[in-house]
Design an enzyme around this catalytic site. Structure first.
Site, PDB file in Angstrom:
ATOM      1  N   CYS A   1       3.390  -2.671   4.043  1.00  0.00           N
ATOM      2  CA  CYS A   1       2.503  -1.998   4.439  1.00  0.00           C
ATOM      3  C   CYS A   1       2.567  -1.275   5.638  1.00  0.00           C
ATOM      4  O   CYS A   1       4.549  -0.839   5.689  1.00  0.00           O
ATOM      5  CB  CYS A   1       0.848  -2.548   4.833  1.00  0.00           C
TER       6      CYS A   1
ATOM      7  N   THR B   1       2.859  -1.176   8.382  1.00  0.00           N
ATOM      8  CA  THR B   1       3.036  -2.121   9.731  1.00  0.00           C
ATOM      9  C   THR B   1       3.782  -4.004   9.007  1.00  0.00           C
ATOM     10  O   THR B   1       4.150  -4.770   9.974  1.00  0.00           O
ATOM     11  CB  THR B   1       1.925  -2.552  10.890  1.00  0.00           C
TER      12      THR B   1
ATOM     13  N   HIS C   1      10.452 -23.770   9.476  1.00  0.00           N
ATOM     14  CA  HIS C   1       9.495 -24.535  10.443  1.00  0.00           C
ATOM     15  C   HIS C   1       8.170 -24.381  10.173  1.00  0.00           C
ATOM     16  O   HIS C   1       7.345 -25.413   9.634  1.00  0.00           O
ATOM     17  CB  HIS C   1       9.302 -23.982  12.152  1.00  0.00           C
TER      18      HIS C   1
ATOM     19  N   HIS D   1       7.914 -31.038  10.922  1.00  0.00           N
ATOM     20  CA  HIS D   1       7.027 -29.757  10.589  1.00  0.00           C
ATOM     21  C   HIS D   1       5.961 -29.353   9.363  1.00  0.00           C
ATOM     22  O   HIS D   1       5.573 -28.863   9.830  1.00  0.00           O
ATOM     23  CB  HIS D   1       8.493 -28.502  10.024  1.00  0.00           C
TER      24      HIS D   1
ATOM     25  N   ASP E   1       0.785  -1.207  -0.139  1.00  0.00           N
ATOM     26  CA  ASP E   1      -0.460   0.138   0.271  1.00  0.00           C
ATOM     27  C   ASP E   1       1.218   1.256  -0.352  1.00  0.00           C
ATOM     28  O   ASP E   1       2.289   1.247  -0.217  1.00  0.00           O
ATOM     29  CB  ASP E   1      -1.087  -0.205   1.400  1.00  0.00           C
TER      30      ASP E   1
HETATM   31  C1  RB5 Z   1      -1.834   3.212   6.207  1.00  0.00           C
HETATM   32  O1  RB5 Z   1      -1.978   4.088   6.974  1.00  0.00           O
HETATM   33  C2  RB5 Z   1      -1.908   1.822   7.609  1.00  0.00           C
HETATM   34  O2  RB5 Z   1      -2.728   1.879   8.317  1.00  0.00           O
HETATM   35  C3  RB5 Z   1      -1.654   0.168   6.625  1.00  0.00           C
HETATM   36  O3  RB5 Z   1      -0.239   0.480   6.213  1.00  0.00           O
HETATM   37  C4  RB5 Z   1      -1.030  -0.789   7.817  1.00  0.00           C
HETATM   38  O4  RB5 Z   1       0.114  -0.408   8.378  1.00  0.00           O
HETATM   39  C5  RB5 Z   1      -2.071  -1.645   8.458  1.00  0.00           C
HETATM   40  O5  RB5 Z   1      -1.722  -2.625   8.944  1.00  0.00           O
END
Ligand code: RB5
Length: 151
Positions: free
Chosen positions: A67, A69, A100, A135, A11
Site C-alpha cells: 500500500c 506506506t 526470528h 524463536h 491497493d
Molecule cells: C492510500 O492513500 C493510503 O492511505 C494507503 O495506501 C496506505 O498507505 C495506508 O496505510
C-alpha cells in the site's frame, strides 16, 4: 519458498510497486497469484484480507502486499488468524522477520521504498529460513495470543 504459490495484493497506492515485483517474481521463476487491485482506487483492508486468507488457508505459501506506506495493509493482514505480516523498509528487518519471527507475509510501502530496495527486501524474505529453536517458542506465544482472543 521457491516454487510455491506466492500471494500478492495491493491497493492503488501500492499498485505500481506490486507490478514491479510481479515482474521480478516472473524473472526469477516464482509462481504467484494476484489478488488485486488492478490499479483502480481500492481499500487496502479488502485486498490485504484476500491475500492473507489465501496464506492462512495454505493456498499460498506466503504473501507480498503493498500500500502507500505498507502499514495499513500489514495491520489488515495481521487481523487474520495465522498471519504474521512484517512491514519492512530495511534489509535487516526483512531478513530477521524470517529468521526470528517466521513472518509469512511481507508488506512494503509503494511511497516509501524504491524498486531496487523492494527487490532486495523480497529476495531476503523469500530466501531466508526461520531459525526455529528459542524463536519458535516466541512465535508460539504470539500464536497463543490470537487463540486466547478468539476463545
Ligand atoms: C492510500 O492513500 C493510503 O492511505 C494507503 O495506501 C496506505 O498507505 C495506508 O496505510
Amino acid at each position: 519458498m521457491k516454487h510455491k504459490l506466492i500471494a500478492v495484493a495491493s491497493d492503488h497506492a501500492g499498485f505500481e510497486l506490486k507490478q514491479h515485483i510481479i515482474g521480478y517474481l516472473e524473472e526469477k521463476g516464482y509462481p504467484y497469484k494476484d489478488f488485486g487491485c488492478d490499479g483502480e482506487k481500492s481499500d487496502y483492508p479488502v485486498c490485504g484480507e484476500r491475500a492473507a486468507r489465501a496464506v492462512a488457508s495454505g493456498e499460498c505459501c506466503c504473501g507480498l502486499v503493498f500500500c502507500g506506506t505498507g502499514i495499513g495493509i500489514s495491520i489488515s493482514a495481521n487481523k487474520i488468524n495465522g498471519i504474521r505480516c512484517a512491514c519492512c523498509s530495511d534489509t535487516y528487518s526483512a531478513e530477521f522477520s524470517r529468521l526470528h519471527n517466521d513472518a509469512n507475509m511481507l508488506a512494503l510501502g509503494g511511497r516509501v521504498v524504491g524498486t531496487g530496495l523492494a527487490e532486495k527486501l523480497v529476495h531476503l524474505f523469500l530466501t531466508t529460513e526461520f531459525e526455529g529453536g528459542r524463536h519458535k517458542d516466541r512465535v508460539d506465544l504470539i500464536m497463543r495470543l490470537e487463540k486466547r482472543d478468539t476463545e
